[in-house]
Structures are given as structure tokens and as C-alpha cells.
Enzyme design. Structure first.
Site, mmCIF file in Angstrom:
data_model
loop_
_atom_site.group_PDB
_atom_site.id
_atom_site.type_symbol
_atom_site.label_atom_id
_atom_site.label_comp_id
_atom_site.label_asym_id
_atom_site.label_seq_id
_atom_site.Cartn_x
_atom_site.Cartn_y
_atom_site.Cartn_z
ATOM 1 C CE LYS A 34 -0.515 -0.475 4.994
ATOM 2 N NZ LYS A 34 -1.110 0.273 6.056
ATOM 3 C CE1 TYR A 255 12.835 31.109 1.933
ATOM 4 C CE2 TYR A 255 13.197 28.764 1.625
ATOM 5 C CZ TYR A 255 12.788 29.986 1.142
ATOM 6 O OH TYR A 255 12.334 30.099 -0.152
HETATM 7 C C1 LIG Z 1 -3.517 -4.302 8.631
HETATM 8 C C2 LIG Z 1 -2.051 -4.150 8.376
HETATM 9 N N1 LIG Z 1 -1.278 -5.247 8.288
HETATM 10 C C3 LIG Z 1 0.047 -5.165 8.071
HETATM 11 C C4 LIG Z 1 0.670 -3.943 7.919
HETATM 12 C C5 LIG Z 1 2.160 -3.874 7.692
HETATM 13 O O1 LIG Z 1 2.777 -3.303 8.802
HETATM 14 P P1 LIG Z 1 4.348 -3.122 8.885
HETATM 15 O O2 LIG Z 1 4.718 -2.163 7.811
HETATM 16 O O3 LIG Z 1 4.584 -2.566 10.252
HETATM 17 O O4 LIG Z 1 4.949 -4.471 8.668
HETATM 18 C C6 LIG Z 1 -0.092 -2.777 8.009
HETATM 19 C C7 LIG Z 1 0.553 -1.466 7.868
HETATM 20 O O5 LIG Z 1 0.171 -0.456 8.348
HETATM 21 C C8 LIG Z 1 -1.484 -2.885 8.238
HETATM 22 O O6 LIG Z 1 -2.267 -1.791 8.330
#
Ligand SMILES: Cc1ncc(COP(=O)(O)O)c(C=O)c1O
Length: 360
Positions: A34, A255
Site C-alpha cells: 500500500k 530561511y
Molecule cells: C492491517 C495491516 N497489516 C500489516 C501492515 C504492515 O505493517 P508493517 O509495515 O509494520 O509491517 C499494516 C501497515 O500499516 C497494516 O495496516
């Protein structure tokens, strides 16, 4: 041309996936891609992660980006669908959905035949104390029983709020609830481990693990480096020196004129800024690396440029010299800590501006 690029190390991504499989040999691996694969670029990531069993994304739009590349691996929408229309597309594109509230359940039951004919499992989210998404106990037990009665293949899903802090009392409370629901709803597949939990809870890997940050070579822990966890750097973020200026003692840089030279120094202007996703808000000195040598920021990061103190190295650093912002010598976790945040945020905040280069 302005030098600002992100080199993605395909072999390192593959190494990190193998690390997951070594830690959780019995579980299937759902690689979380994602947020544009945590900034690496989803197409780059899924191409490198060809040994993944499945991919996890936050929403349908992200799943469609994967399908648009011609990739047919299973996908789980970890927040499920946001409308009934989305559910129809999810079914057509063979995306498994999480159910975390009643309306999603109604949509699913309404399209039961199409969903099941597509061979899709349904994921049911337990709210065990994170209090974002999911059904609480005992409602979740009713939901699962109802879905099982309707012949759905169910996966019980949970997310830890504190998997990175093993001594946190919330962890056991969440585990107790998960194990209770699992016991009452057997047989059922289960998934609860993100990266931190993959390391901290080997007894809870169950059927599917869901690594994200560890795949990308950053650490989910404050006190353990990615290197210590056996992970490799997947990204080298670099920019180029644009100009070198001699600054006299008492002169100011950038800045807000916050940086005041205490003696005569040399400043290199580097072609990177918050417009590229490099953070601005540092609280303690931040370093970059040139030929493996560390140099501190001098003055505020601006939209397109930053300034570093290269005094003493003028003969080695010239316009065009490559500057590592994070990568092999400076970890993204170090830059994140100096900015009061986590590696996750810096990776996800990278903009489209730095070009992505894939290295096998
Ligand atoms: C439901 C869920 N599973 C797994 C993950 C993966 O987490 P991580 O990047 O800490 O391994 C996330 C990330 O936010 C998540 O929302």
C-alpha cells in the site's frame, strides 16, 4: 539536469522477503504494497516481490494499479470496499475483502454467489483494542458463524497496536481475544502479524503474515536497526551538489537565518528538498553521506535545496558530486528519528519528483 533519484535495489527486496519466509516458514506471505509500496513504487515492488504469495493494499484503487500491470496474484483489501459498486469491481478483479463493519457484511451477503464463484476468501477484522476498524468480541463471533453458515471461506484478521513493544500490556489482551475467537470459530484461518510481530511473536504467525516495512529494509523498532534484523537497504536516495559557497564567520545560511557560521566554512548546496519528500523539521543534527563520509546540515531544508557543511573536504566535493540522503551509510530510520518521526512516514512521503531507478 537536476540530480535527485531513488535507486531501488531489487535483490535487497528479494532478500528481505526471504528473511520473512525464514522467520515464518509455515505462513503464507502477504506483502504489503500500500501507499505506493511505501514509496518505492508499486510496480517496482511487485516486480521484485515475485515470490510473494499475495499482496495487501489499503483500497481498491491500489489493487487496480497492481492488476493494471497484468499481475494476477491474490490481493487483500485490508480496509475492504467503500461502496457496493466497489465490491462488484473487487469481485471482477479477484480481490479479497476485509469486512470490518455491518454495511460491508450486507453488501457481501447481497453478492454472495458472485463472490464465492470468484473463489475469494473473506477476511473478518477483529477489533481487539486498537479501536480503529473491526468487530468486537462477541459480535465478531456471530459474524463469523453467519458467514460460515453461508459457506464463506473465512480468515480471522487482527492488527497489533504495540507489536514493536513486546512488554506492552495491550499485546496480551489482544492475543487473548484473538485466541478466544479462533477457538470458538475453529476451523478458521488466522492472520495477525505485521513486521514487528513477525519478529516478536513467532508463535502467532498462523496462516498468513503481513510484512510491510521490513520488506523495504527499514526497522519497525526504535531500538533495533534494520541491519541487526538481517534486513538489507532497498532504497538509495541521492541528489547532487549544485554549488559550493565560502561563508565567513558570522554569516547566515537559509530561511529564517537559523544557521550562523561560527568560523569561515564551506557550504555545499544540494539539489533536494521537501518538494522531493525530504523532511524539513529536524530537531537534532541530520547527516548526509558523500563517499561514505558524514556531513551535517547547515541551515533549513527548503523546497528544492538543502545546504551542508563540507569544510575541510573542498578538494573532494564539487558541483555534480553525489550526496546520499539515505541508503547504505545513513539509514532512513536515522533521518526519521532526527525528525521526530518513523521511517514509514519518510518513505511514504517521497514525491514523484525524484526519478526511480531499478537496479537488479
Ligand atoms: C492491517 C495491516 N497489516 C500489516 C501492515 C504492515 O505493517 P508493517 O509495515 O509494520 O509491517 C499494516 C501497515 O500499516 C497494516 O495496516
Amino acid at each position: 539536469m537536476r540530480q535527485a533519484s531513488i535507486t531501488i535495489h531489487k535483490a535487497a527486496l528479494q532478500h528481505n522477503l526471504q528473511r520473512v519466509k525464514q522467520l515464518a516458514p509455515k505462513a503464507k506471505t502477504i506483502c504489503m504494497v500500500k501507499a505506493n509500496a511505501y514509496g518505492l513504487g508499486v510496480e517496482n515492488a511487485i516486480h521484485a516481490l515475485d515470490q510473494a504469495d499475495a499482496f495487501g493494499v489499503a483500497c481498491l484503487q491500489e489493487a487496480l494499479e497492481i492488476r493494471a500491470t497484468g499481475n494476477h496474484k491474490p490481493i487483500t483489501l485490508i480496509e475492504g470496499v467503500f461502496s457496493e459498486t466497489e465490491l462488484l469491481t473487487a469481485i471482477k478483479e479477484k480481490c479479497e475483502c476485509i469486512i470490518h463493519h455491518r454495511q460491508q457484511l450486507d453488501w457481501l451477503l447481497h453478492h454472495k454467489t458472485a463472490y464465492q464463484n470468484a473463489g475469494l476468501k473473506v477476511w473478518i477484522k477483529l477489533n481487539s483494542g486498537m479501536n480503529r476498524l473491526g468487530f468486537k468480541v462477541p459480535e465478531i463471533i456471530n459474524v463469523i458463524h453467519q458467514l460460515k453458515d453461508e459457506n464463506f471461506h473465512c480468515v480471522l484478521a487482527m492488527h497489533f497496536a504495540n507489536a514493536d513493544v513486546p512488554e506492552h500490556p495491550m499485546n496480551q489482551q489482544q492475543i487473548d481475544q484473538l485466541l478466544h475467537v479462533k477457538a470458538v470459530c475453529e476451523p478458521i484461518e488466522v492472520s495477525c502479524c505485521n513486521s514487528a510481530a513477525i519478529y516478536n511473536y513467532p508463535e502467532l504467525h498462523f496462516d498468513y503474515v503481513r510484512p510491510g516495512i521490513m520488506l523495504y529494509g527499514a526497522s519497525p523498532f526504535d531500538d533495533r536497526s534494520a541491519k541487526d534484523l538481517g534486513l538489507q537497504t532497498t532504497m538509495t536516495f541521492t541528489a547532487g551538489v549544485m554549488a559550493i559557497n565560502r561563508i565567513k564567520a558570522g554569516e547566515k545560511v537559509g530561511y529564517g537565518s537559523r544557521f550562523i557560521a561560527e568560523k569561515d566554512i564551506s557550504i555545499a548546496v544540494v539539489s533536494i528538498g521537501y518538494g522531493d519528500g525530504y523532511p524539513r523539521a529536524y530537531q537534532v543534527p541530520v547527516f548526509v553521506a558523500i563517499n561514505g563520509q558524514r556531513f551535517a546540515h547547515a541551515g533549513r531544508v527548503s523546497m528544492d535545496m538543502m545546504t551542508i557543511d563540507i569544510t575541510g573536504y573542498e578538494d573532494q566535493i564539487h558541483p555534480g558530486t553525489s550526496v546520499e540522503l539515505w541508503g547504505e551509510h545513513i539509514s532512513v530510520d536515522e533521518v526519521a528519528a532526527a525528525n521526530g518521526t518513523i521511517g514509514y512516514e519518510l518513505l511514504c512521503r517521497l514525491t514523484e519528483r525524484p526519478k526511480r531507478i531499478i537496479q537488479d
